[in-house]
Design a protein around this motif. Structure first.
Motif, PDB file in Angstrom:
ATOM      1  N   ILE A   1       0.060 -18.352  48.161  1.00  0.00           N
ATOM      2  CA  ILE A   1      -1.024 -18.436  47.179  1.00  0.00           C
ATOM      3  C   ILE A   1      -1.727 -19.791  47.294  1.00  0.00           C
ATOM      4  O   ILE A   1      -2.942 -19.886  47.111  1.00  0.00           O
ATOM      5  N   ASP A   2      -0.974 -20.826  47.633  1.00  0.00           N
ATOM      6  CA  ASP A   2      -1.579 -22.146  47.836  1.00  0.00           C
ATOM      7  C   ASP A   2      -2.603 -22.116  48.972  1.00  0.00           C
ATOM      8  O   ASP A   2      -3.688 -22.695  48.867  1.00  0.00           O
ATOM      9  N   GLU A   3      -2.254 -21.455  50.093  1.00  0.00           N
ATOM     10  CA  GLU A   3      -3.198 -21.338  51.214  1.00  0.00           C
ATOM     11  C   GLU A   3      -4.479 -20.642  50.761  1.00  0.00           C
ATOM     12  O   GLU A   3      -5.596 -21.071  51.094  1.00  0.00           O
ATOM     13  N   ILE A   4      -4.305 -19.564  50.027  1.00  0.00           N
ATOM     14  CA  ILE A   4      -5.451 -18.796  49.558  1.00  0.00           C
ATOM     15  C   ILE A   4      -6.298 -19.623  48.605  1.00  0.00           C
ATOM     16  O   ILE A   4      -7.533 -19.627  48.676  1.00  0.00           O
ATOM     17  N   ALA A   5      -5.631 -20.351  47.704  1.00  0.00           N
ATOM     18  CA  ALA A   5      -6.348 -21.189  46.739  1.00  0.00           C
ATOM     19  C   ALA A   5      -7.187 -22.245  47.450  1.00  0.00           C
ATOM     20  O   ALA A   5      -8.333 -22.510  47.072  1.00  0.00           O
ATOM     21  N   ARG A   6      -6.614 -22.856  48.489  1.00  0.00           N
ATOM     22  CA  ARG A   6      -7.378 -23.852  49.244  1.00  0.00           C
ATOM     23  C   ARG A   6      -8.572 -23.215  49.938  1.00  0.00           C
ATOM     24  O   ARG A   6      -9.663 -23.789  49.993  1.00  0.00           O
ATOM     25  N   ALA A   7      -8.375 -22.004  50.465  1.00  0.00           N
ATOM     26  CA  ALA A   7      -9.456 -21.326  51.183  1.00  0.00           C
ATOM     27  C   ALA A   7     -10.639 -21.026  50.279  1.00  0.00           C
ATOM     28  O   ALA A   7     -11.800 -21.082  50.707  1.00  0.00           O
ATOM     29  N   VAL A   8     -10.363 -20.703  48.997  1.00  0.00           N
ATOM     30  CA  VAL A   8     -11.443 -20.330  48.083  1.00  0.00           C
ATOM     31  C   VAL A   8     -11.876 -21.483  47.185  1.00  0.00           C
ATOM     32  O   VAL A   8     -12.719 -21.314  46.306  1.00  0.00           O
ATOM     33  N   GLY A   9     -11.297 -22.669  47.414  1.00  0.00           N
ATOM     34  CA  GLY A   9     -11.732 -23.846  46.672  1.00  0.00           C
ATOM     35  C   GLY A   9     -11.197 -23.962  45.269  1.00  0.00           C
ATOM     36  O   GLY A   9     -11.876 -24.491  44.383  1.00  0.00           O
ATOM     37  N   CYS A  10      -9.967 -23.498  45.037  1.00  0.00           N
ATOM     38  CA  CYS A  10      -9.348 -23.607  43.711  1.00  0.00           C
ATOM     39  C   CYS A  10      -8.341 -24.764  43.719  1.00  0.00           C
ATOM     40  O   CYS A  10      -7.337 -24.701  44.440  1.00  0.00           O
ATOM     41  N   PRO A  11      -8.577 -25.806  42.946  1.00  0.00           N
ATOM     42  CA  PRO A  11      -7.628 -26.921  42.898  1.00  0.00           C
ATOM     43  C   PRO A  11      -6.341 -26.512  42.192  1.00  0.00           C
ATOM     44  O   PRO A  11      -6.305 -25.551  41.418  1.00  0.00           O
ATOM     45  N   GLY A  12      -5.279 -27.233  42.485  1.00  0.00           N
ATOM     46  CA  GLY A  12      -4.016 -26.970  41.809  1.00  0.00           C
ATOM     47  C   GLY A  12      -2.967 -26.469  42.771  1.00  0.00           C
ATOM     48  O   GLY A  12      -3.199 -26.293  43.965  1.00  0.00           O
ATOM     49  N   SER A  13      -1.770 -26.222  42.218  1.00  0.00           N
ATOM     50  CA  SER A  13      -0.652 -25.726  43.005  1.00  0.00           C
ATOM     51  C   SER A  13      -0.200 -24.396  42.423  1.00  0.00           C
ATOM     52  O   SER A  13      -0.058 -24.251  41.205  1.00  0.00           O
ATOM     53  N   TYR A  14       0.026 -23.424  43.320  1.00  0.00           N
ATOM     54  CA  TYR A  14       0.345 -22.072  42.862  1.00  0.00           C
ATOM     55  C   TYR A  14       1.570 -21.565  43.612  1.00  0.00           C
ATOM     56  O   TYR A  14       1.631 -21.622  44.847  1.00  0.00           O
ATOM     57  N   PRO A  15       2.550 -21.048  42.908  1.00  0.00           N
ATOM     58  CA  PRO A  15       3.757 -20.542  43.569  1.00  0.00           C
ATOM     59  C   PRO A  15       3.506 -19.155  44.172  1.00  0.00           C
ATOM     60  O   PRO A  15       2.576 -18.457  43.794  1.00  0.00           O
ATOM     61  N   GLY A  16       4.386 -18.793  45.104  1.00  0.00           N
ATOM     62  CA  GLY A  16       4.384 -17.426  45.597  1.00  0.00           C
ATOM     63  C   GLY A  16       3.595 -17.230  46.882  1.00  0.00           C
ATOM     64  O   GLY A  16       2.941 -18.134  47.395  1.00  0.00           O
ATOM     65  N   ALA A  17       3.699 -16.012  47.400  1.00  0.00           N
ATOM     66  CA  ALA A  17       3.029 -15.627  48.642  1.00  0.00           C
ATOM     67  C   ALA A  17       2.711 -14.136  48.596  1.00  0.00           C
ATOM     68  O   ALA A  17       3.286 -13.398  47.789  1.00  0.00           O
ATOM     69  N   VAL A  18       1.795 -13.686  49.467  1.00  0.00           N
ATOM     70  CA  VAL A  18       1.427 -12.270  49.514  1.00  0.00           C
ATOM     71  C   VAL A  18       1.399 -11.796  50.959  1.00  0.00           C
ATOM     72  O   VAL A  18       1.155 -12.590  51.877  1.00  0.00           O
ATOM     73  N   ASP A  19       1.645 -10.527  51.160  1.00  0.00           N
ATOM     74  CA  ASP A  19       1.460  -9.940  52.483  1.00  0.00           C
ATOM     75  C   ASP A  19       0.560  -8.708  52.424  1.00  0.00           C
ATOM     76  O   ASP A  19       0.479  -7.937  53.382  1.00  0.00           O
ATOM     77  N   VAL A  20      -0.115  -8.537  51.283  1.00  0.00           N
ATOM     78  CA  VAL A  20      -1.131  -7.491  51.131  1.00  0.00           C
ATOM     79  C   VAL A  20      -2.262  -8.060  50.288  1.00  0.00           C
ATOM     80  O   VAL A  20      -2.015  -8.686  49.253  1.00  0.00           O
ATOM     81  N   ILE A  21      -3.497  -7.844  50.743  1.00  0.00           N
ATOM     82  CA  ILE A  21      -4.664  -8.210  49.950  1.00  0.00           C
ATOM     83  C   ILE A  21      -5.461  -6.941  49.684  1.00  0.00           C
ATOM     84  O   ILE A  21      -5.843  -6.229  50.616  1.00  0.00           O
ATOM     85  N   SER A  22      -5.704  -6.658  48.409  1.00  0.00           N
ATOM     86  CA  SER A  22      -6.343  -5.398  48.031  1.00  0.00           C
ATOM     87  C   SER A  22      -7.594  -5.646  47.203  1.00  0.00           C
ATOM     88  O   SER A  22      -7.648  -6.559  46.380  1.00  0.00           O
ATOM     89  N   THR A  23      -8.595  -4.807  47.433  1.00  0.00           N
ATOM     90  CA  THR A  23      -9.796  -4.786  46.587  1.00  0.00           C
ATOM     91  C   THR A  23      -9.906  -3.464  45.844  1.00  0.00           C
ATOM     92  O   THR A  23     -10.890  -3.230  45.146  1.00  0.00           O
ATOM     93  N   ASP A  24      -8.908  -2.612  46.004  1.00  0.00           N
ATOM     94  CA  ASP A  24      -8.936  -1.255  45.448  1.00  0.00           C
ATOM     95  C   ASP A  24      -7.951  -1.163  44.284  1.00  0.00           C
ATOM     96  O   ASP A  24      -6.739  -1.266  44.488  1.00  0.00           O
ATOM     97  N   SER A  25      -8.470  -0.948  43.097  1.00  0.00           N
ATOM     98  CA  SER A  25      -7.594  -0.875  41.924  1.00  0.00           C
ATOM     99  C   SER A  25      -6.659   0.323  41.978  1.00  0.00           C
ATOM    100  O   SER A  25      -5.660   0.370  41.257  1.00  0.00           O
ATOM    101  N   ARG A  26      -6.942   1.293  42.852  1.00  0.00           N
ATOM    102  CA  ARG A  26      -6.077   2.475  42.973  1.00  0.00           C
ATOM    103  C   ARG A  26      -4.894   2.218  43.901  1.00  0.00           C
ATOM    104  O   ARG A  26      -3.975   3.040  43.977  1.00  0.00           O
ATOM    105  N   SER A  27      -4.951   1.112  44.642  1.00  0.00           N
ATOM    106  CA  SER A  27      -3.881   0.799  45.585  1.00  0.00           C
ATOM    107  C   SER A  27      -3.492  -0.665  45.412  1.00  0.00           C
ATOM    108  O   SER A  27      -4.100  -1.554  46.006  1.00  0.00           O
TER     109      SER A  27
END
Length: 455
Positions: free
Chosen positions: A6-32
């Motif tokens: 989540i920290d990598e993602i936050a840096r990529a989108v310009g969000c300051p701060g520290s965030y725990p955790g990680a993801v291996d799926v990125i979804s834009t579909d609320s049904r999935s």
């Protein structure tokens, strides 16, 4: 997808701060929304992904990305200026993790078929990822890139556009090191105003390539043949233009296939592709050129093209009750319509050649003239019957009738379908084509369910 913190993602989108955790799926579909995914809340004309963030977090999403500040309840939310742009930034950061050969493909027509052929060629030497279907925009391209993993060696990425700046944005994310532009036609003329502006938009792909990168262009296209970019390795392919470094000659069409002699620095090589039409030969030349650019031997490129299979509703040939039906309902433009009619005219059959054409969209001020010219072209090619539907298709009928062939106009698909059933008989060849918005596949669905009157 490989895991991203989540920290990598936050840096990529310009969000300051520290965030725990990680993801291996990125979804834009609320049904999935798999547990542990990142949910990017996109906003569309008929939906707003922000409405689904609370449910996503409750169901176990690791985090969400939003550009609207609301009370979403407990959970991690990364706030950005625009979620669609954030999706692209995340994809850009993810793409940067991989050292692969990447081919970017664009063009007014033929880019999806060319992308499929290139993927077939590259797959004979590399573990290759490709754009699925036509996921070629700012939402589809990230979805393609998120499928990269440690085993991927090459990627073929299709890039579509509606206006200036869009190819540049997609290429900035995909980072291609080989570029392919299939042609410059009149698709999107309504928005861009001239073919020269369309060329400018497509050449944004060239601007994104690194110095010395191969840029593969159709030398038979009047605008592309004039392109000169000294910092790139510009290579031309074609049939008519003798200046092309890669040329096809001695074309011979058979039942559902085309054979030709391929000429290049390697000498001459016989090639057969399992589809008809000069336009498909040009698509195959682009794929062959891409293979050579990635150091695949000519013989292996030719063997891979022999195994190509048309996908979806792109000139898929169906033999049904003694009738040859060509399903070509994916999209349409004046260039692709001419290619289809020329191929239909040369298609071997014992009966009549019937064109079922839906209207062409997004042509702006040239729409009336373009439709009339396609009708006249059908007459010139000796098509036996033209059945027209939707949009400005009335001008198909005008052009065809003036050219001396029977043509009928329908405002209702059921009426057209009934007429088609009355007309067709075993031995006929029927080509069904129209812009995506015409949904011409509905005619095919009805045809296959019904009976043929003249069986």
């Amino acid at each position: 997808m490989e895991r991203m913190t989540i920290d990598e993602i936050a840096r990529a989108v310009g969000c300051p701060g520290s965030y725990p955790g990680a993801v291996d799926v990125i979804s834009t579909d609320s049904r999935s929304l798999p547990e542990g995914c990142l949910f990017v809340a996109l906003e569309g004309e008929r939906f707003d992904g922000h409405d689904f963030i609370p449910a996503a977090l409750r169901s176990g999403a690791a985090a969400a990305v939003a550009h609207e500040r609301r009370d979403y309840g407990p959970g991690t939310v990364l706030y950005v200026k625009n979620t669609q742009r954030a999706l692209m930034e995340i994809a850009k950061a993810y793409r940067a993790k991989f050292s692969i050969r990447c081919v970017g493909v664009t063009g007014s027509v033929g880019k999806t078929t060319t992308k499929e052929m290139i993927a077939d060629v590259l797959s004979c030497a590399y573990r290759t990822l490709k754009t699925e279907g036509n996921l070629n925009n700012e939402i589809g391209l990230p979805k393609t890139l998120f499928r990269l993993d440690r085993t991927t060696e090459a990627a073929v990425v299709e890039m579509g556009m509606q206006g200036l700046g869009e190819i540049a944005a997609l290429a900035d994310v995909a980072r291609p090191d080989v570029g392919v532009i299939t042609n410059i036609g009149v698709s999107h003329l309504e928005r861009l105003g001239s073919r020269e502006n369309i060329l400018k938009a497509k050449l944004e792909l060239a601007e994104a390539l690194p110095d010395g990168a191969p840029l593969l262009l159709c030398g038979d296209n009047d605008l592309l043949s004039r392109v000169r970019i000294p910092r790139l390795d510009v290579r031309f392919y074609g049939i008519e233009n003798p200046a092309c470094g890669l040329r096809a000659k001695d074309l011979r069409e058979g039942a559902g296939e085309t054979s030709f002699l391929l000429c290049g620095e390697f000498g001459e090589l016989p090639v057969t592709i399992p589809c008809a039409g000069r336009h498909n030969v040009l698509n195959a030349l682009a794929a062959f050129s891409a293979g050579l650019a990635l150091d695949i031997p000519p013989e292996k490129c030719a063997a891979a093209l022999r195994e190509y299979m048309p996908s979806g509703m792109r000139q898929k040939v169906v033999h049904w009750r003694g009738i040859t039906v060509v399903e070509d309902c994916y999209n349409a433009s004046p260039d692709s319509m001419r290619a289809a009619l020329e191929t239909l005219a040369g298609h071997p059959c014992t009966g009549r050649r019937i064109a079922v054409l839906g209207g062409m969209l997004e042509l702006g001020a040239i729409s009336e003239r373009a439709h009339r010219e396609i009708g006249a072209f059908a007459a010139e090619k000796g098509i036996d019957l033209l059945l027209a539907y939707g949009g400005d298709a009335c001008y198909y009928r005008q052009g065809a009738s003036e050219g001396g062939i029977p043509a009928e106009l329908f405002g209702d698909k059921e009426e057209l379908l009934a007429r088609l059933r009355e007309e067709i008989r075993p031995g006929d060849a029927v080509w069904v084509k129209g812009s995506r918005g015409m949904r011409m596949e509905e005619i095919l669905e009805g045809l296959y369910k019904g009976e043929v009157v003249n069986e």
